[in-house]
Design an enzyme around this catalytic site. Structure first.
Site, PDB file in Angstrom:
ATOM      1  CG  PHE C 118      -2.354   0.135   0.952  1.00 50.74           C
ATOM      2  CD1 PHE C 118      -2.980  -0.757   0.111  1.00 50.74           C
ATOM      3  CD2 PHE C 118      -3.096   1.164   1.509  1.00 50.74           C
ATOM      4  CE1 PHE C 118      -4.332  -0.638  -0.160  1.00 50.74           C
ATOM      5  CE2 PHE C 118      -4.458   1.283   1.250  1.00 50.74           C
ATOM      6  CZ  PHE C 118      -5.077   0.388   0.416  1.00 50.74           C
ATOM      7  CD  GLN C 245      -5.767  10.347   3.366  1.00 50.42           C
ATOM      8  OE1 GLN C 245      -6.537   9.433   3.656  1.00 50.42           O
ATOM      9  NE2 GLN C 245      -4.482  10.274   3.573  1.00 50.42           N
ATOM     10  CG  HIS C 247      -8.729   7.933  -1.429  1.00 49.11           C
ATOM     11  ND1 HIS C 247      -8.485   7.467  -2.692  1.00 49.11           N
ATOM     12  CD2 HIS C 247      -8.374   6.940  -0.586  1.00 49.11           C
ATOM     13  CE1 HIS C 247      -8.007   6.234  -2.602  1.00 49.11           C
ATOM     14  NE2 HIS C 247      -7.935   5.889  -1.335  1.00 49.11           N
ATOM     15  CG  LEU C 261     -12.206   4.861  -1.450  1.00 51.84           C
ATOM     16  CD1 LEU C 261     -11.565   6.227  -1.493  1.00 51.84           C
ATOM     17  CD2 LEU C 261     -12.047   4.260  -0.073  1.00 51.84           C
ATOM     18  CD  GLU C 264      -3.131   3.967  -1.008  1.00 49.23           C
ATOM     19  OE1 GLU C 264      -3.922   4.679  -0.369  1.00 49.23           O
ATOM     20  OE2 GLU C 264      -1.927   3.878  -0.743  1.00 49.23           O
ATOM     21  NE  ARG C 320      -5.137   6.461   0.999  1.00 50.64           N
ATOM     22  CZ  ARG C 320      -5.970   5.841   1.817  1.00 50.64           C
ATOM     23  NH1 ARG C 320      -6.557   6.513   2.778  1.00 50.64           N
ATOM     24  NH2 ARG C 320      -6.212   4.559   1.657  1.00 50.64           N
ATOM     25  CG  HIS C 386     -10.791   8.755   2.119  1.00 49.21           C
ATOM     26  ND1 HIS C 386     -11.865   7.920   1.968  1.00 49.21           N
ATOM     27  CD2 HIS C 386      -9.785   8.004   2.613  1.00 49.21           C
ATOM     28  CE1 HIS C 386     -11.519   6.692   2.341  1.00 49.21           C
ATOM     29  NE2 HIS C 386     -10.273   6.733   2.761  1.00 49.21           N
ATOM     30  NE  ARG C 422      -6.780   7.543   7.259  1.00 47.14           N
ATOM     31  CZ  ARG C 422      -7.060   6.579   6.367  1.00 47.14           C
ATOM     32  NH1 ARG C 422      -6.394   5.446   6.370  1.00 47.14           N
ATOM     33  NH2 ARG C 422      -8.011   6.769   5.459  1.00 47.14           N
TER      34      ARG C 422
END
Lengths: 250, 263, 628
Positions: C118, C245, C247, C261, C264, C320, C386, C422
């Site tokens: 990730f 954040q 995304h 969403l 990722e 991100r 997000h 994050r």
């Protein structure tokens, strides 16, 4: 691309109610839930509808669209002709609270009655070892988003309120199958499935599978295999004899 | 409406269903096909004639086990004496009948189309009480696996019939007729129908808790699971073909048409 | 009036709330778990990729120190180091616990939990179940709660004797006793509109996010920032509210699903980002601080998927904030896709079967919502609001809210763990680690009390009046319209790229909206009335929006989830400064607070050159010699 759609939405409560007509704008790419929200924002601000994620992941916006149990967020408007009247009604197997919102507490009660996973006592966290092929079957069932459409469509309770006492419905019979197939669960679930949760009431008419928005093969992969497992311990004389002898000798 | 959709607290909707599609079509077609099959097969079972024409034996009469069977049709002998006055078809037809009656797929179909329980998803059923398969007689559906075992034996017999059909009218080997192919397709479809059966899937591996400890059975299970997805299709085709096979044998036997030999 | 007494009331039944409930019940407390939506529907189900935990199942080099390091880097060294440390150390055990509750993660060949790559994580670290990990987490915790209820039934004769879930119940006010200690909570049943009062010695806030203040968001309707509002009004402090954040990959088409969403994992499994010219533009956006960690040629990036030891990772897997800004820039430069996003394509690297197996939910989502077959065509994606890194300021060990005794906060509503940005996968582990700590913290707090706080009738009366006032309002403003305008303001003026003047505009417009909010009218009665519910939620969303805008205008630099066009550089002087929000004189006020300094043993986990990039010269000079 937009057009005016004709909708009939059931409005009412536990005592009274009727289908109410609305004419609403529909834009390209929209789903039934968008239209319901538009009705709410323009014509009927107190129209009750339950929803959360609007992406088919939480299973909140269950209702019946033209009589078929569906998630409103996953029912695209382009599956209808612009001249069609689209009828949206609440789930009909559960008591209605208001408009499209139903009381689904039956399901939570049944969930409480299924004994939870019981792992081996001698394994500490981090010591669990399971093979992918052994978890795959139960993983399919764990895709369930608990929209309760299968429960709603199942005629055992939809058409027979009195069976709610003895029948847990496809969702929770599948939960029992999930645990029975869990490679590390230590509880025997077979007698419980038949005796406490009413697996015998299921006549495998497969409506649960037809309406499942997650496309889980509830009937073929959970209910029928569970029925076969129940036969092993309850109805098959040869296997019953075999297992009895095995138990005696060990 | 007799059923419980108007139980206290539920939305007051008087219609049995709000479905606007042709939901009645599927149960109607199912009913029509099944009832036609029942009528045809009952007639054939009672007819007690025109089921064997060398070298073809109708699947409705195979194996032909009674003394009353026509000459040449009893390849597995005639253990049933002359006391059996009925058509020899009745000695074996209970197997395919039982196998299909208890089949999980046919159960779905006839509960819907014959018993209307329910006629289609989201359509209210006409019964005021429902106990499903919890008591007699429907609890006997749990015997499905035994009919499956018996059905397997029958499949071997029908496969043997295909081998015997590689002969001509004079019992000489090495010939192939359209009838041979009809029998071959029939046996193949019945094998597919049997091996895709849910009980078969359970026996081969479904009952295991740990696939990883039984790799061979896991392979078999994976394979039968693939077939199982097509079980409904095999159920229909094999049913229609078995009737056609019998019809073919009868037609040749009555001289309606002749069995064409390819070589 | 319906009234209950519990040791602890947990507000929010997502991952953090449920984990807290489990911990509190196991510690012997009686627990009320209050949820706005139905039990098991919380926004946690939307999490797709996985739970980050350094179990080292895929690469034995992984360990808590590596995870800690990645988290610090991802946060731009702006998080609370102690939270990041606890999180990295405890997350493996939290994941393993889930297995004992019945969770079924995807497996490795040895039968351990499989872990996936990730963005921002040095090694494959995310425990996952296909791309529906959040659902697995929710269901597992839900079933654990049922398990505890089954135990209680054996002992006390009732499932809900000691742990009861109040679903479709909204808390509108926290109530304190005369000494300023939390004494209970006030709310209403969504179904009936009837009021409900809880007497409680401790309250845990686990209300999740606040994305519904923005127009394009991956959050569900629940993300109205209730916890932030409740804590502010109860005297708590918020920090880091400017760090929101976005995304990088949300759906952009059709409009009705804009913002939903796209996990990722699509990039983790090999998905490639291209612009309308077909260029893999992420190579143009690798920031200097990451240049030695990411591939600079397509060949090397492609090689990483099969040979991660000898190739650097593809730039699609940058943190991100970097990817979101890059996509934003491409679209602004006119190189976007037809519907205003960029292309994300996984069909070229993986065959159809593999895609369906590894990304089943994504396949399903695009097929059913957008008519796009991701095994054959690229997806169109763009940034979506997000997650908020900011939130309630808490003590790392106990999650006790700073300034409000008896109030605890865990999960997205709490701040400090993720700093300026994050990492993907760190939110689910955050829920588990700090959810458990919140339950334990509340238990320890209650055990330390000599007397139980007493809720006064006057406090209940005030809360009741406030909650039901909108129903009596005869105003003519439509709450849905105000909500839409609020979202538009936040989207246009407080979005991914911010400018001081626009932020000022936003504050003016927010003040205007506040006035109009006083004039809203509600049609219908109190029974399941979404119009009324929205009016109550609007107050929280407005507090959230004001806090974000005020914090954003204060922080004059760009860092992580906060990008200022008028202050484009990351400024080391701002690294150890938290912008803190609190209520005074009926409005949100802002002050600066210092972050605790990274201790020497943890600083030693980083290369000196890296520390130099983030720390100011004075801070760097203060580090012990053996580190610096």
């Amino acid at each position: 691309m937009g057009y005016r759609a004709k909708f009939r939405v059931w409005r009412g409560n536990a005592n009274t109610g009727a289908l109410t007509s609305y004419e609403v704008d529909v834009n390209e790419g929209e789903v039934v839930l968008d239209v319901i929200h538009r009705i709410q924002a323009t014509e009927a601000p107190d129209l009750a509808v339950r929803w959360n994620c609007k992406a088919g992941k939480c299973g909140s916006c269950s209702a019946e669209v033209n009589g078929i149990p569906k998630l409103m967020c996953m029912t695209r408007m382009n599956t209808f002709n612009p001249e069609d009247v689209v009828t949206v009604s609440p789930m009909r197997a559960f008591p209605v609270i208001r408009d499209l919102v139903t009381d689904v507490s039956y399901n939570y009660k049944k969930a409480q009655e299924v004994p939870v996973f019981e792992g081996p006592k001698d394994l500490a966290p981090g010591e669990y070892r399971m093979q992918q092929e052994d978890v795959a079957r139960s993983q399919e069932f764990r895709k369930c988003i608990e929209c309760f459409l299968c429960q709603n469509t199942c005629h055992v309770i939809r058409d027979h309120e009195e069976n709610k006492k003895v029948f847990s419905g496809p969702r929770f019979l599948m939960r029992i199958a999930e645990l029975d197939m869990h490679p590390l669960d230590t509880t025997d679930r077979k007698h419980m499935a038949q005796d406490d949760h009413g697996l015998g009431y299921c006549n495998i008419t497969k409506c649960c599978t037809e309406v499942c928005p997650e496309h889980i093969k509830i009937t073929d992969n959970a209910l029928i295999p569970m029925k076969e497992r129940v036969v092993d311990v309850k109805y098959d004389p040869v296997r019953w004899l075999g297992s009895t002898i095995k138990r005696r000798t060990s | 409406m007799k059923n419980g959709m108007l139980s206290a607290g539920r939305a007051r909707i008087s219609e049995r269903t709000l479905r606007t599609d042709k939901w009645w079509l599927q149960p109607f077609v199912t009913f029509a096909v099944l009832i036609s099959f029942v009528i045809y097969s009952t007639f054939r079972a009672f007819e007690n004639a025109n089921y064997y024409t060398t070298p073809l034996l109708s699947p409705f009469y195979s194996p032909c086990l009674a003394v009353s069977c026509v000459p040449g049709s009893s390849d597995l002998g005639q253990p049933i004496g002359s006391w059996f006055m009925l058509s020899p078809a009745f000695l074996i037809l209970f197997i395919p009948l039982g196998f299909r009656m208890t089949c999980y797929y046919y159960r779905r179909s006839y509960y819907r189309s014959f018993w209307l329980s329910p006629p289609a998803c989201g359509v209210g059923e006409p019964h005021s009480k429902y106990t499903g398969e919890t008591r007699a007689p429907l609890i006997l559906q749990n015997a499905h696996r035994y009919f499956f075992y018996l059905g397997l034996l029958l499949n071997f017999v029908l496969t043997y019939d295909v081998i015997l059909a590689f002969r001509n009218e004079n019992y000489e080997w090495g010939h192939l007729s359209v009838g041979t192919l009809v029998l071959f397709v029939n046996a193949s479809l019945l094998w597919l129908y049997s091996l895709s059966c849910h009980s078969c899937r359970h026996a081969l591996g479904g009952r295991l808790k740990h696939f990883s400890k039984n790799p061979v059975r896991y392979k078999l299970w994976t394979w039968t699971s693939k077939l199982n997805a097509k079980h409904p299709m095999y159920a229909w085709i094999s049913l229609l073909w078995v009737a056609f096979t019998d019809f073919y044998v009868r037609s040749v036997s009555t001289g309606f048409f002749t069995n064409f030999y390819i070589f | 009036m319906e009234r209950h007494s519990y040791d602890v009331v947990i507000i929010g039944a997502g991952g953090a709330g449920m984990r807290a409930a489990i911990e509190a019940r196991e510690a012997g407390l009686s627990v009320a778990l209050v949820s706005k939506s139905m039990f098991g529907k919380a926004h946690t189900v939307m999490a797709e990729g996985g739970i980050a935990a350094a179990m080292a199942n895929m690469n034995s080099n992984d360990g808590w120190q590596v995870h800690f390091r990645d988290t610090m880097r991802g946060s731009k060294f702006h998080n609370n180091w102690r939270m990041a440390q606890l999180h990295a150390q405890e997350s493996p055990m939290r994941v393993w616990e889930l297995e004992t509750y019945g969770a079924l993660f995807d497996r490795t060949k040895e039968g351990k939990i499989s872990q996936r790559n990730f963005g921002g994580h040095e090694y494959p670290r995310l425990a996952h179940v296909g791309d529906r990990t959040g659902l697995e987490l929710i269901r597992t915790l839900q079933q654990r709660i049922v398990g505890l209820q089954q135990k209680d039934k054996k002992e006390f004769g009732e499932y809900e004797a000691k742990l009861r879930v109040f679903q479709e119940c909204t808390i509108t006010e926290l109530m304190k006793d005369d000494s300023g200690v939390i004494a209970g909570a006030f709310g209403y049943w969504r179904e009936t509109g009837d009021p409900i009062v809880f007497d409680a010695a401790a309250v845990v806030l686990a209300t999740g996010g606040l994305g519904k203040s923005f127009k394009v968001t991956s959050n569900s309707w629940e993300g109205t920032g209730d916890g932030v509002g409740l804590a502010l009004r109860a005297g708590g402090t918020l920090i880091d509210m400017e760090f929101v954040q976005f995304h990088p990959t949300g759906m952009v088409w059709p409009l009705s699903v804009k913002g939903i969403l796209v996990t990722e994992s699509v990039r983790g499994e090999g998905g490639v980002l291209t612009n309308s010219e077909g260029r893999r533009f992420m190579f143009d956006y690798i920031p200097d601080v990451f240049r030695d960690k990411y591939a600079d040629t397509e060949a090397e990036a492609d090689g990483w998927y099969t040979d991660p030891d000898n190739n650097r990772r593809p730039p699609e897997l940058l943190p991100r904030d970097e990817v979101a800004r890059a996509i934003n820039s491409e679209v602004k430069a006119g190189r976007g896709s037809p519907h205003g996003g960029v292309f994300l394509d996984v069909s070229k690297r993986l065959d159809a079967e593999t895609i369906k197996r590894r990304l089943p939910a994504m396949y399903h989502q695009f097929k059913e919502l957008a008519d796009v077959d991701i095994t054959k065509e690229p997806m169109e994606v763009g940034p979506t609001c997000h997650y908020v890194m900011g939130g309630i300021e808490v003590e790392p060990e106990t999650t006790a809210t700073v300034g409000v005794p008896g109030l605890f906060a865990a999960g997205e509503v709490a701040a400090g763990m993720h700093g300026a940005n994050r990492l993907g996968g760190n939110s689910l582990s955050d829920l588990l680690v700090f959810g458990k700590r919140a339950g334990a913290g509340a238990a320890a707090y209650i055990n330390s009390l000599s007397t139980r706080p007493k809720l006064s009738d006057a406090a209940v009366k005030i809360a009741e009046q406030k909650t039901f006032a909108p129903l009596a309002n005869g105003g003519n403003e439509n709450p849905y319209t105000i909500h839409q305008e609020l979202q538009q303001v936040m989207n246009d003026l407080v979005g991914i790229i911010r400018i001081g003047t626009e932020l000022q505009d936003a504050l003016t417009k927010l003040a205007e909206l506040k006035v109009r909010m006083g004039k809203v009218g509600v049609a219908g009665g109190k029974e399941y009335n979404p119009g009324w519910h929205l009016v109550l939620d609007l107050e929280n969303m407005h507090l959230v929006s004001t806090s974000i805008a005020k914090s954003a205008i204060t922080r004059e630099e760009s860092r992580g989830g906060h990008t200022r066009d008028d202050f484009q550089e990351m400024d080391p002087k701002w690294r150890n400064k938290n912008v803190a929000c609190f209520m005074a004189d009926g409005d949100v006020q802002v002050k600066l607070k210092d972050l605790p300094m990274l201790p020497a043993d943890l600083a030693a986990l980083f290369e000196q050159s890296e520390l130099k990039k983030y720390l100011s010269e004075e801070e760097y000079a203060q580090l012990p010699k053996e580190v610096a």
